[in-house]
Design a protein around this motif. Structure first.
Motif, PDB file in Angstrom:
ATOM      1  N   MET A  44      -9.319  -6.188   0.667  1.00 56.71           N
ATOM      2  CA  MET A  44      -8.106  -6.967   0.909  1.00 56.71           C
ATOM      3  C   MET A  44      -7.030  -6.066   1.502  1.00 56.71           C
ATOM      4  SD  MET A  44      -6.473  -9.837   0.707  1.00 56.71           S
ATOM      5  CE  MET A  44      -7.544 -10.814  -0.352  1.00 56.71           C
ATOM      6  N   THR A  45      -6.470  -6.477   2.634  1.00 55.68           N
ATOM      7  CA  THR A  45      -5.399  -5.712   3.259  1.00 55.68           C
ATOM      8  C   THR A  45      -4.116  -5.850   2.467  1.00 55.68           C
ATOM      9  OG1 THR A  45      -6.371  -6.063   5.442  1.00 55.68           O
ATOM     10  CG2 THR A  45      -4.056  -5.428   5.370  1.00 55.68           C
ATOM     11  N   ASN A  46      -3.443  -4.735   2.256  1.00 52.65           N
ATOM     12  CA  ASN A  46      -2.143  -4.712   1.595  1.00 52.65           C
ATOM     13  C   ASN A  46      -1.074  -4.345   2.622  1.00 52.65           C
ATOM     14  OD1 ASN A  46      -2.428  -5.002  -1.491  1.00 52.65           O
ATOM     15  ND2 ASN A  46      -4.080  -3.579  -0.957  1.00 52.65           N
ATOM     16  N   PHE A  47      -0.235  -5.322   2.971  1.00 52.14           N
ATOM     17  CA  PHE A  47       0.875  -5.064   3.870  1.00 52.14           C
ATOM     18  C   PHE A  47       2.088  -4.604   3.069  1.00 52.14           C
ATOM     19  CE2 PHE A  47      -1.638  -7.735   6.655  1.00 52.14           C
ATOM     20  CZ  PHE A  47      -1.394  -7.201   7.906  1.00 52.14           C
ATOM     21  N   VAL A  48       2.613  -3.441   3.402  1.00 49.44           N
ATOM     22  CA  VAL A  48       3.868  -2.954   2.829  1.00 49.44           C
ATOM     23  C   VAL A  48       4.904  -3.054   3.932  1.00 49.44           C
ATOM     24  CG1 VAL A  48       5.084  -1.001   1.801  1.00 49.44           C
ATOM     25  CG2 VAL A  48       2.683  -1.438   1.208  1.00 49.44           C
ATOM     26  N   LEU A  49       5.894  -3.918   3.738  1.00 48.00           N
ATOM     27  CA  LEU A  49       6.856  -4.271   4.776  1.00 48.00           C
ATOM     28  C   LEU A  49       8.214  -3.655   4.473  1.00 48.00           C
ATOM     29  CD1 LEU A  49       6.047  -8.101   4.973  1.00 48.00           C
ATOM     30  CD2 LEU A  49       4.951  -6.253   6.242  1.00 48.00           C
ATOM     31  N   VAL A  50       8.754  -2.897   5.420  1.00 50.94           N
ATOM     32  CA  VAL A  50      10.047  -2.229   5.221  1.00 50.94           C
ATOM     33  C   VAL A  50      10.955  -2.583   6.394  1.00 50.94           C
ATOM     34  CG1 VAL A  50      11.198  -0.084   4.635  1.00 50.94           C
ATOM     35  CG2 VAL A  50       8.744  -0.331   4.173  1.00 50.94           C
TER      36      VAL A  50
END
Length: 230
Positions: A1-7
């Motif tokens: 599962m891809t984990n997007f960390v958005l900043v």
């Protein structure tokens, strides 16, 4: 599962990604929008450049995230690029959204006319938020501009003036650069150099500098395709 960390970039917090995050979750991804120290609900906490790098690395390690796509918008490209080096094999891809690409020893304000910003930081300690007038010509509706302006908070000045620390070449990491065409038709400076790497892909969006507000569905699609397209 891809984990997007958005900043998000200067003046913004995790809230700026609400619409994009909803689209990515609907596509089956895990999404982790992050508020950096001193911004939004963390306003009042002191921060320097390396504080923001640590914020990102700590979030990835605290949640024990793998298959991470680090996404940095605008100013946040500087700490996100540094954090990408530090999380090692947890990283799947680095995505810069109309972002400042960090250079070792250079600050977020290096390379563009910033005397007025530097003066404000010297006098107040903060990079003041933009006004509604500053947002003109960026593909935003009046409602979107009001949302941006109302939600913005003063940006801790030291994070913009202190130098980045890089030990390697970001061009060696897999990445995507998203260029928002209403904010300039071509990537410039370090971004242009980065795109000379065959590990990096350029994606253009026909919108302004804040696509998470102006075109959230389209931005989510671009992020989704950055890890799913062949």
């Amino acid at each position: 599962m891809t984990n997007f960390v958005l900043v998000a970039g200067a003046w913004l917090g995790a809230w700026a990604w609400d619409d994009v995050a909803a689209e990515l979750r609907a596509a089956g991804h895990d999404v982790h929008p992050l508020t950096l120290t001193g911004l939004a609900e963390r306003q009042g906490e002191s921060a320097g450049q390396q504080t923001h790098v640590r914020d990102i690395v700590d979030e990835v390690e605290r949640l024990d995230l793998r298959d991470v796509v680090l996404v940095g918008h605008s100013y946040a490209g500087v700490p996100v690029g540094q954090a990408a080096e530090q999380i090692g094999d947890r990283l799947t891809r680095l995505v810069f959204v109309d972002a400042i690409v960090p250079e070792d020893g250079e600050s977020a304000l290096s390379g563009w006319p910033s005397d007025e910003v530097r003066q404000a930081i010297a006098e107040t300690g903060f990079w003041p938020p933009l006004t509604a007038e500053d947002c003109a010509g960026q593909g935003l509706t009046d409602e979107q501009i009001a949302r941006f302006v109302t939600g913005s908070t003063p940006h801790p000045g030291a994070t913009a003036t202190e130098p980045a620390v890089l030990t390697g070449e970001l061009g060696e990491l897999p990445g995507t650069y998203v260029k928002c065409l209403l904010d300039g038709e071509e990537p410039w400076g370090a971004a242009a150099e980065l795109l000379k790497s065959d590990r990096w892909k350029l994606v253009n969006m026909d919108t302004g500098h804040w696509p998470m507000f102006s075109q959230p569905r389209e931005l989510a699609r671009v992020l989704h395709e950055s890890v799913t397209a062949p």
